[in-house]
Write a protein that holds these residues in place. Structure first.
Motif, PDB file in Angstrom:
ATOM      1  N   GLY A 132      -7.048  -3.711   6.571  1.00  0.00           N
ATOM      2  CA  GLY A 132      -7.898  -2.607   6.134  1.00  0.00           C
ATOM      3  C   GLY A 132      -8.016  -1.522   7.193  1.00  0.00           C
ATOM      4  N   THR A 133      -8.111  -1.924   8.464  1.00  0.00           N
ATOM      5  CA  THR A 133      -8.163  -0.938   9.544  1.00  0.00           C
ATOM      6  C   THR A 133      -6.878  -0.137   9.618  1.00  0.00           C
ATOM      7  OG1 THR A 133      -9.640  -2.397  10.795  1.00  0.00           O
ATOM      8  CG2 THR A 133      -8.538  -0.640  12.013  1.00  0.00           C
ATOM      9  N   PHE A 134      -5.757  -0.809   9.434  1.00  0.00           N
ATOM     10  CA  PHE A 134      -4.471  -0.119   9.447  1.00  0.00           C
ATOM     11  C   PHE A 134      -4.369   0.871   8.296  1.00  0.00           C
ATOM     12  CE2 PHE A 134      -1.187  -2.405  12.245  1.00  0.00           C
ATOM     13  CZ  PHE A 134      -2.138  -2.639  13.231  1.00  0.00           C
ATOM     14  N   GLN A 135      -4.916   0.499   7.142  1.00  0.00           N
ATOM     15  CA  GLN A 135      -4.862   1.418   6.003  1.00  0.00           C
ATOM     16  C   GLN A 135      -5.686   2.675   6.271  1.00  0.00           C
ATOM     17  OE1 GLN A 135      -5.930  -0.586   2.376  1.00  0.00           O
ATOM     18  NE2 GLN A 135      -4.278  -2.088   2.524  1.00  0.00           N
ATOM     19  N   ASP A 136      -6.734   2.570   7.102  1.00  0.00           N
ATOM     20  CA  ASP A 136      -7.540   3.745   7.436  1.00  0.00           C
ATOM     21  C   ASP A 136      -6.896   4.578   8.535  1.00  0.00           C
ATOM     22  OD1 ASP A 136      -9.417   3.070   5.563  1.00  0.00           O
ATOM     23  OD2 ASP A 136     -10.658   1.941   6.980  1.00  0.00           O
ATOM     24  N   ARG A 137      -6.410   3.924   9.583  1.00  0.00           N
ATOM     25  CA  ARG A 137      -5.948   4.642  10.764  1.00  0.00           C
ATOM     26  C   ARG A 137      -4.446   4.913  10.743  1.00  0.00           C
ATOM     27  NH1 ARG A 137      -9.374   4.413  15.334  1.00  0.00           N
ATOM     28  NH2 ARG A 137     -11.410   3.507  14.858  1.00  0.00           N
ATOM     29  N   LEU A 138      -3.658   3.892  10.351  1.00  0.00           N
ATOM     30  CA  LEU A 138      -2.209   4.038  10.443  1.00  0.00           C
ATOM     31  C   LEU A 138      -1.680   5.038   9.421  1.00  0.00           C
ATOM     32  CD1 LEU A 138       0.315   3.119  11.877  1.00  0.00           C
ATOM     33  CD2 LEU A 138       0.470   1.188  10.297  1.00  0.00           C
ATOM     34  N   VAL A 139      -2.294   5.105   8.243  1.00  0.00           N
ATOM     35  CA  VAL A 139      -1.865   6.084   7.244  1.00  0.00           C
ATOM     36  C   VAL A 139      -2.012   7.499   7.787  1.00  0.00           C
ATOM     37  CG1 VAL A 139      -2.423   7.059   4.991  1.00  0.00           C
ATOM     38  CG2 VAL A 139      -2.305   4.597   5.260  1.00  0.00           C
ATOM     39  N   THR A 140      -3.089   7.737   8.524  1.00  0.00           N
ATOM     40  CA  THR A 140      -3.278   9.062   9.129  1.00  0.00           C
ATOM     41  C   THR A 140      -2.222   9.336  10.189  1.00  0.00           C
ATOM     42  OG1 THR A 140      -5.654   8.853   8.734  1.00  0.00           O
ATOM     43  CG2 THR A 140      -4.948  10.543  10.284  1.00  0.00           C
ATOM     44  N   GLU A 141      -1.928   8.328  11.008  1.00  0.00           N
ATOM     45  CA  GLU A 141      -0.890   8.491  12.029  1.00  0.00           C
ATOM     46  C   GLU A 141       0.457   8.818  11.385  1.00  0.00           C
ATOM     47  OE1 GLU A 141      -1.000   8.116  15.383  1.00  0.00           O
ATOM     48  OE2 GLU A 141      -3.065   7.429  15.685  1.00  0.00           O
ATOM     49  N   LEU A 142       0.791   8.144  10.308  1.00  0.00           N
ATOM     50  CA  LEU A 142       2.061   8.400   9.617  1.00  0.00           C
ATOM     51  C   LEU A 142       2.082   9.799   9.009  1.00  0.00           C
ATOM     52  CD1 LEU A 142       2.453   4.930   7.870  1.00  0.00           C
ATOM     53  CD2 LEU A 142       3.797   5.758   9.779  1.00  0.00           C
ATOM     54  N   ARG A 143       0.929  10.254   8.512  1.00  0.00           N
ATOM     55  CA  ARG A 143       0.865  11.584   7.917  1.00  0.00           C
ATOM     56  C   ARG A 143       1.025  12.667   8.976  1.00  0.00           C
ATOM     57  NH1 ARG A 143      -4.332  12.142   6.678  1.00  0.00           N
ATOM     58  NH2 ARG A 143      -4.129  10.627   4.974  1.00  0.00           N
TER      59      ARG A 143
ATOM     60  N   HIS B   4       0.858  -1.189   0.000  1.00  0.00           N
ATOM     61  CA  HIS B   4       0.000   0.000   0.000  1.00  0.00           C
ATOM     62  C   HIS B   4       0.894   1.239   0.000  1.00  0.00           C
ATOM     63  CE1 HIS B   4      -3.678   2.248   0.651  1.00  0.00           C
ATOM     64  NE2 HIS B   4      -3.180   2.832   1.719  1.00  0.00           N
ATOM     65  N   HIS B   5       0.310   2.376  -0.365  1.00  0.00           N
ATOM     66  CA  HIS B   5       1.027   3.656  -0.280  1.00  0.00           C
ATOM     67  C   HIS B   5       0.930   4.156   1.168  1.00  0.00           C
ATOM     68  CE1 HIS B   5       1.986   4.288  -4.517  1.00  0.00           C
ATOM     69  NE2 HIS B   5       0.776   3.828  -4.819  1.00  0.00           N
ATOM     70  N   TRP B   6       1.634   3.487   2.047  1.00  0.00           N
ATOM     71  CA  TRP B   6       1.551   3.818   3.462  1.00  0.00           C
ATOM     72  C   TRP B   6       2.086   5.216   3.746  1.00  0.00           C
ATOM     73  CZ3 TRP B   6      -1.292   0.734   6.374  1.00  0.00           C
ATOM     74  CH2 TRP B   6      -1.486  -0.593   5.975  1.00  0.00           C
ATOM     75  N   LEU B   7       3.121   5.625   3.017  1.00  0.00           N
ATOM     76  CA  LEU B   7       3.692   6.953   3.220  1.00  0.00           C
ATOM     77  C   LEU B   7       3.109   7.975   2.248  1.00  0.00           C
ATOM     78  CD1 LEU B   7       7.444   5.962   3.767  1.00  0.00           C
ATOM     79  CD2 LEU B   7       5.615   6.209   5.458  1.00  0.00           C
ATOM     80  N   GLU B   8       2.083   7.559   1.501  1.00  0.00           N
ATOM     81  CA  GLU B   8       1.444   8.435   0.507  1.00  0.00           C
ATOM     82  C   GLU B   8       2.506   8.961  -0.453  1.00  0.00           C
ATOM     83  OE1 GLU B   8      -2.419   9.998   2.915  1.00  0.00           O
ATOM     84  OE2 GLU B   8      -0.495  10.868   3.491  1.00  0.00           O
TER      85      GLU B   8
END
Length: 360
Positions: free
Chosen positions: A124-135, A10-14
């Motif tokens: 899927g939960t990590f893709q919603d929440r963790l991406v925001t935390e990383l941002r 996934h694009h975890w770091l956008e």
């Protein structure tokens, strides 16, 4: 104790970094995450690192539940029926599977994404929440992402974990005589060459003589590549002293002649610069192409007539006794084709002379 394990690319770091993989393990009983790891890709090296963290922090699980990724399942041994799984003792293990057998961990495979729905939902939960935390933390590298992940997992487990039906831990402790570095590594069999060397990837190792044996030429040995990149060579469970093999004689000779070769090239360039420029050859006029033969014209007319009747290429080829490729060429042509582009006028006489000279 069953752990579901999977990778989520996934694009975890956008737009702050490259597309990476999150390697994830989920406890099937409690829904908690015993370990997770950001890695450049989903490969055996990353899953070894993930399992190492889980064993060091909690212990050895009883079973792992995964899909048929090439890390877990030997891809050249699939059955024709997807619901038919060969017995565990008949499966050829991957490097990861071999390590699981040494640790006594049972591998269970899922035949559909829905079968491992728990780890899929956590990803899927990590893709919603963790991406925001990383941002919000402005994370831009894998090292920073893994540090944030270590702090995030306890908070996630506390919020989303559920108590198990039976209290107590089912993880097993690592035996004191077992070294994880000797288990979670890559082991490959190689045959020793006549010069007592063995090749592994781009490296050539020279096997040093020991007290019991001076040469291992022709023997089959094992090369162990550990996670830190260190290589070890073993023969009959005994480690062999090695060193980097010296370069071949041809390589050494080539390195010494590099300067001479450059000097010769420079000298020839100077000589060619002094030579007079050769006159450009005159343009050659091409004679008109040959006309189609009567047979070509007859074939074209017959094929076009059969085409108008709606016959297939196979039927036309069978009726006329010619190949389907020839029929296809004539079907596409708008007029009888003519083979040969003609001879150059300047080439007519030389070719005739050569044929006369070469003829008996």
């Amino acid at each position: 104790m069953l752990l579901q394990i999977d990778g989520s690319i996934h694009h975890w770091l956008e737009d702050r970094g490259p597309k990476t993989a999150l390697l994830l393990a989920v406890d099937d009983a409690t829904g908690t995450v015993p370990g997770a790891l950001f890695h450049p890709q989903e490969d055996g090296y990353g899953y070894f690192r993930l399992l190492w963290r889980i064993i060091e922090s909690r212990g050895i699980p009883l079973a792992l539940y995964s899909d048929h990724h090439g890390v877990f399942w030997y891809t050249h041994q699939r059955r024709e029926k997807r619901d038919e799984e060969p017995p565990a003792d008949e499966r050829k293990p991957t490097q990861f599977g071999r390590a699981m057998r040494e640790l006594g961990i049972e591998q269970v495979f899922a035949w559909s994404p829905q079968a491992k729905g728990r780890v899929e939902r956590v990803a899927g939960t990590f893709q919603d929440r963790l991406v925001t935390e990383l941002r919000l933390a402005d994370v831009r590298s894998l090292e920073e992402a893994n540090r944030l992940l270590e702090a995030y997992i306890p908070r996630y487990n506390e919020k989303f974990g559920v108590p198990a039906a039976n209290e107590g831990s089912a993880y097993r402790s690592l035996p004191p005589e077992m070294d994880l570095a000797d288990v979670l590594c890559f082991k490959h069999r190689r045959k020793v060459a006549r010069d007592n060397t063995v090749k592994y990837q781009w490296r050539t190792l020279q096997l040093l003589p020991g007290a019991d044996r001076r040469s291992y030429a022709g023997k089959t040995i094992e090369v162990w590549e550990r996670l830190d990149g260190e290589l070890s060579v073993l023969f009959e469970d005994q480690e062999i002293a090695t060193q980097e093999a010296p370069p071949r004689a041809s390589v050494l000779r080539g390195s010494k002649s590099d300067g001479q070769y450059k000097d010769r090239t420079r000298f020839m360039e100077q000589v060619e610069a002094c030579l007079p420029t050769a006159p450009k050859p005159a343009k050659k006029r091409v004679v008109e192409a040959r006309r189609p033969t009567p047979r070509m014209e007859a074939y074209w007319e017959a094929i076009q007539e059969a085409k108008s009747r709606g016959l297939s290429l196979r039927t036309i080829a069978r009726e006329l006794g010619i190949s389907r490729s020839t029929v296809a060429k004539y079907v596409r042509a708008t007029k009888p084709p003519a083979y040969g582009g003609g001879l150059l006028e300047e080439d007519k006489e030389p070719r005739l002379t050569e044929s006369l000279v070469s003829s008996p």
